[in-house]
Design a protein around this motif. Sequence first.
Motif, mmCIF file in Angstrom:
data_model
loop_
_atom_site.group_PDB
_atom_site.id
_atom_site.type_symbol
_atom_site.label_atom_id
_atom_site.label_comp_id
_atom_site.label_asym_id
_atom_site.label_seq_id
_atom_site.Cartn_x
_atom_site.Cartn_y
_atom_site.Cartn_z
ATOM 1 N N ILE A 42 59.382 44.371 18.537
ATOM 2 C CA ILE A 42 58.968 43.165 19.268
ATOM 3 C C ILE A 42 58.327 42.154 18.331
ATOM 4 C CG2 ILE A 42 57.492 42.288 21.130
ATOM 5 C CD1 ILE A 42 57.662 45.127 22.370
ATOM 6 N N ASP A 43 58.772 40.915 18.441
ATOM 7 C CA ASP A 43 58.087 39.811 17.771
ATOM 8 C C ASP A 43 57.968 38.657 18.762
ATOM 9 O OD1 ASP A 43 60.546 38.546 17.901
ATOM 10 O OD2 ASP A 43 61.035 38.878 15.793
ATOM 11 N N ARG A 44 57.452 37.533 18.307
ATOM 12 C CA ARG A 44 57.195 36.407 19.213
ATOM 13 C C ARG A 44 58.487 35.812 19.787
ATOM 14 N NH1 ARG A 44 55.850 30.960 19.477
ATOM 15 N NH2 ARG A 44 54.011 30.515 20.767
ATOM 16 N N HIS A 45 59.617 36.111 19.129
ATOM 17 C CA HIS A 45 60.893 35.559 19.594
ATOM 18 C C HIS A 45 61.582 36.468 20.612
ATOM 19 C CE1 HIS A 45 60.676 32.432 16.539
ATOM 20 N NE2 HIS A 45 60.357 33.360 15.669
ATOM 21 N N PHE A 46 60.976 37.635 20.917
ATOM 22 C CA PHE A 46 61.585 38.545 21.897
ATOM 23 C C PHE A 46 61.657 37.848 23.251
ATOM 24 C CE2 PHE A 46 60.960 42.015 25.099
ATOM 25 C CZ PHE A 46 62.216 42.587 24.959
ATOM 26 N N ALA A 47 62.864 37.797 23.816
ATOM 27 C CA ALA A 47 63.082 36.989 25.021
ATOM 28 C C ALA A 47 63.063 37.805 26.303
ATOM 29 C CB ALA A 47 64.414 36.254 24.911
ATOM 30 N N GLY A 48 62.522 39.033 26.262
ATOM 31 C CA GLY A 48 62.586 39.891 27.435
ATOM 32 C C GLY A 48 61.236 40.309 27.984
ATOM 33 N N VAL A 49 61.242 41.476 28.631
ATOM 34 C CA VAL A 49 60.075 42.020 29.326
ATOM 35 C C VAL A 49 59.755 43.390 28.751
ATOM 36 C CG1 VAL A 49 59.200 42.772 31.577
ATOM 37 C CG2 VAL A 49 60.714 40.774 31.427
ATOM 38 N N VAL A 50 58.468 43.723 28.666
ATOM 39 C CA VAL A 50 58.023 45.037 28.202
ATOM 40 C C VAL A 50 57.428 45.796 29.379
ATOM 41 C CG1 VAL A 50 56.474 46.291 26.652
ATOM 42 C CG2 VAL A 50 57.572 44.165 25.881
ATOM 43 N N ILE A 51 57.853 47.062 29.546
ATOM 44 C CA ILE A 51 57.267 47.956 30.549
ATOM 45 C C ILE A 51 56.694 49.154 29.800
ATOM 46 C CG2 ILE A 51 57.649 49.256 32.674
ATOM 47 C CD1 ILE A 51 60.310 47.732 32.973
ATOM 48 N N ARG A 116 61.056 39.062 38.403
ATOM 49 C CA ARG A 116 60.084 37.959 38.380
ATOM 50 C C ARG A 116 59.560 37.728 36.962
ATOM 51 N NH1 ARG A 116 55.763 39.275 40.610
ATOM 52 N NH2 ARG A 116 56.199 41.349 41.489
ATOM 53 N N ALA A 117 59.289 38.812 36.256
ATOM 54 C CA ALA A 117 58.793 38.700 34.881
ATOM 55 C C ALA A 117 59.839 38.069 33.977
ATOM 56 C CB ALA A 117 58.395 40.083 34.359
ATOM 57 N N GLN A 118 61.115 38.448 34.159
ATOM 58 C CA GLN A 118 62.181 37.890 33.324
ATOM 59 C C GLN A 118 62.375 36.406 33.593
ATOM 60 O OE1 GLN A 118 64.061 39.551 30.794
ATOM 61 N NE2 GLN A 118 64.418 37.384 30.411
ATOM 62 N N ASP A 119 62.269 36.001 34.858
ATOM 63 C CA ASP A 119 62.372 34.567 35.187
ATOM 64 C C ASP A 119 61.269 33.784 34.475
ATOM 65 O OD1 ASP A 119 64.567 34.952 36.764
ATOM 66 O OD2 ASP A 119 63.451 35.023 38.661
ATOM 67 N N LYS A 120 60.065 34.334 34.506
ATOM 68 C CA LYS A 120 58.950 33.669 33.833
ATOM 69 C C LYS A 120 59.209 33.582 32.332
ATOM 70 C CE LYS A 120 54.086 34.234 32.581
ATOM 71 N NZ LYS A 120 52.903 35.115 32.590
ATOM 72 N N ARG A 121 59.668 34.691 31.741
ATOM 73 C CA ARG A 121 59.914 34.709 30.294
ATOM 74 C C ARG A 121 61.004 33.726 29.895
ATOM 75 N NH1 ARG A 121 57.156 35.244 25.813
ATOM 76 N NH2 ARG A 121 58.307 36.215 24.097
ATOM 77 N N ARG A 122 62.026 33.616 30.742
ATOM 78 C CA ARG A 122 63.113 32.687 30.435
ATOM 79 C C ARG A 122 62.594 31.254 30.384
ATOM 80 N NH1 ARG A 122 66.130 34.027 34.311
ATOM 81 N NH2 ARG A 122 67.304 35.634 33.196
ATOM 82 N N VAL A 124 59.482 30.278 29.780
ATOM 83 C CA VAL A 124 58.623 30.150 28.599
ATOM 84 C C VAL A 124 59.475 29.921 27.352
ATOM 85 C CG1 VAL A 124 57.112 31.447 27.033
ATOM 86 C CG2 VAL A 124 56.662 31.447 29.494
ATOM 87 N N CYS A 125 60.528 30.733 27.185
ATOM 88 C CA CYS A 125 61.378 30.622 25.991
ATOM 89 C C CYS A 125 62.122 29.291 25.963
ATOM 90 C CB CYS A 125 62.361 31.788 25.933
ATOM 91 S SG CYS A 125 61.581 33.386 25.602
ATOM 92 N N GLU A 126 62.598 28.830 27.120
ATOM 93 C CA GLU A 126 63.304 27.548 27.174
ATOM 94 C C GLU A 126 62.363 26.395 26.814
ATOM 95 O OE1 GLU A 126 64.966 27.326 31.072
ATOM 96 O OE2 GLU A 126 66.625 28.698 30.617
ATOM 97 N N ASN A 127 61.131 26.420 27.355
ATOM 98 C CA ASN A 127 60.164 25.365 27.037
ATOM 99 C C ASN A 127 59.795 25.373 25.565
ATOM 100 O OD1 ASN A 127 60.049 24.379 29.645
ATOM 101 N ND2 ASN A 127 58.365 25.722 30.252
ATOM 102 N N ARG A 128 59.619 26.563 24.993
ATOM 103 C CA ARG A 128 59.323 26.651 23.559
ATOM 104 C C ARG A 128 60.466 26.090 22.732
ATOM 105 N NH1 ARG A 128 56.868 32.753 22.798
ATOM 106 N NH2 ARG A 128 54.820 32.363 23.741
ATOM 107 N N GLN A 129 61.693 26.435 23.143
ATOM 108 C CA GLN A 129 62.848 25.956 22.398
ATOM 109 C C GLN A 129 62.935 24.433 22.441
ATOM 110 O OE1 GLN A 129 66.590 27.464 23.847
ATOM 111 N NE2 GLN A 129 67.604 27.179 21.879
#
Length: 447
Positions: A42-51, A116-122, A124-129
């Motif tokens: 995992i790094d800051r560019h990981f575009a998924g969810v951790v359980i 729900r977590a993946q939607d949020k992450r998506r 976040v990643c789109e806004n960062r991009q």
Amino acid sequence: MNGQVIFIDDEAAIRQAVQQWLELSGFSVRTCDSAQQALNLIDRHFAGVVISDVRMPGIDGLSLLEQLVALDAELPVIMVTGHGDVPMAVQALRQGAYDFIEKPFTPERLLDSVRRAQDKRRLVCENRQLREQFQRKDRIESQLLGVSRAMETLRRQVLELAGTSVNVLLRGETGSGKERVARCLHDFSRRAAKPFVALNCAAIPETIFESELFGHESGAFTGAQGKRIGRIEHADGGTLFLDEVESLPLAQQAKLLRVLQERTFERLGSNRSIQVDLRVISAAKPDLLDEARAGRFREDLVYRLNLAELHIPPLRERREDIPVLFEHFAAQAAERHGREAPALAPAELAHLLGHDWPGNVRELINAAERHALGLSGHSSPPASDQSLAAQLEAFEAQCLHKALQQCRGNIGEVMALLQLPRRTLNEKMQRHGISRQDYLPAGAEDD
């Protein structure tokens, strides 16, 4: 695919069950039996969810959560426990956990949280991009100057290729700025923190080329006192720029091909293979396939170097950039010499726009320096055979670009500044391929 998931649990049966549930719902799942294994992925560019399970040997779930939040506070981490520990759940949520699920849980409960977590992450990643694109766009415009459509296209291509690891071949005339483009491909890539190593293949005598490129061991040849690190080894992790690559000796072409294929090489005088990770950007004036057909260049090496090709336009094909570049280089030269750059008279601007600039940007820099020193009158470039209409078109395009830049895309202000009605301004912008959108402040919307 719905997204990526990393699931951490020290029990193999649970890992297998959760992986099956999530993969049946379209997620790409990677399972880990320890927190440390997950941290390696995992790094800051990981575009998924951790359980993650909470109670695990070694690094437990709460310690893992702490490290992940420090890495990226916006990374969704779902915590799982079988102990029904309410205080622990509260602590995890306070530490930044996205959700807390108690064992035993149903597939539906887990899937709802992951979606729900993946939607949020998506988001976040789109806004960062988007933010990174605006930042990179601003930065690259200060490196590759110009308002012409050709330069806008080149900047876009550079940013697209900078995000990859493919080898790039740059084609362009002498003085057109090939090394500047190569530097941008490096600076806007993930290799930016590693070395950028440039080598002009035409400037190295063939007798020492192998040593220069691959290095040598002490005593490898007469005069080889001490070990020497070559350019390839020095560029490890970064970028090797080979200018005038058509001048690369045939013997070294074969050895460079092996480096590109196997990612290993040997120093001169050594049998020990050294692994290397580098990206090669090369620049050439002639067509390398023509050189290959003439027997001067290896065809198989051409295909290795030319996974992507960028054409650097000569200055005569982007005349509207000439005033911007001239003013920039004249201001730089004036600052170096501790003086004010003299104003550019209309007749001097006409000379600049009318000249064909066979030496391209390098020649323009020289002219700008002479202008800053008050010597431009002694070396005014001769007018080209370009028609008056063509020169006026280039000047008009430059005026439009400058006005839009000054007014930050505000059409009303541009109309007032240039004293043009809306319809005339629109027609001129359309004829020159100029878009108002390119001059709006970051984040502003066109109306």
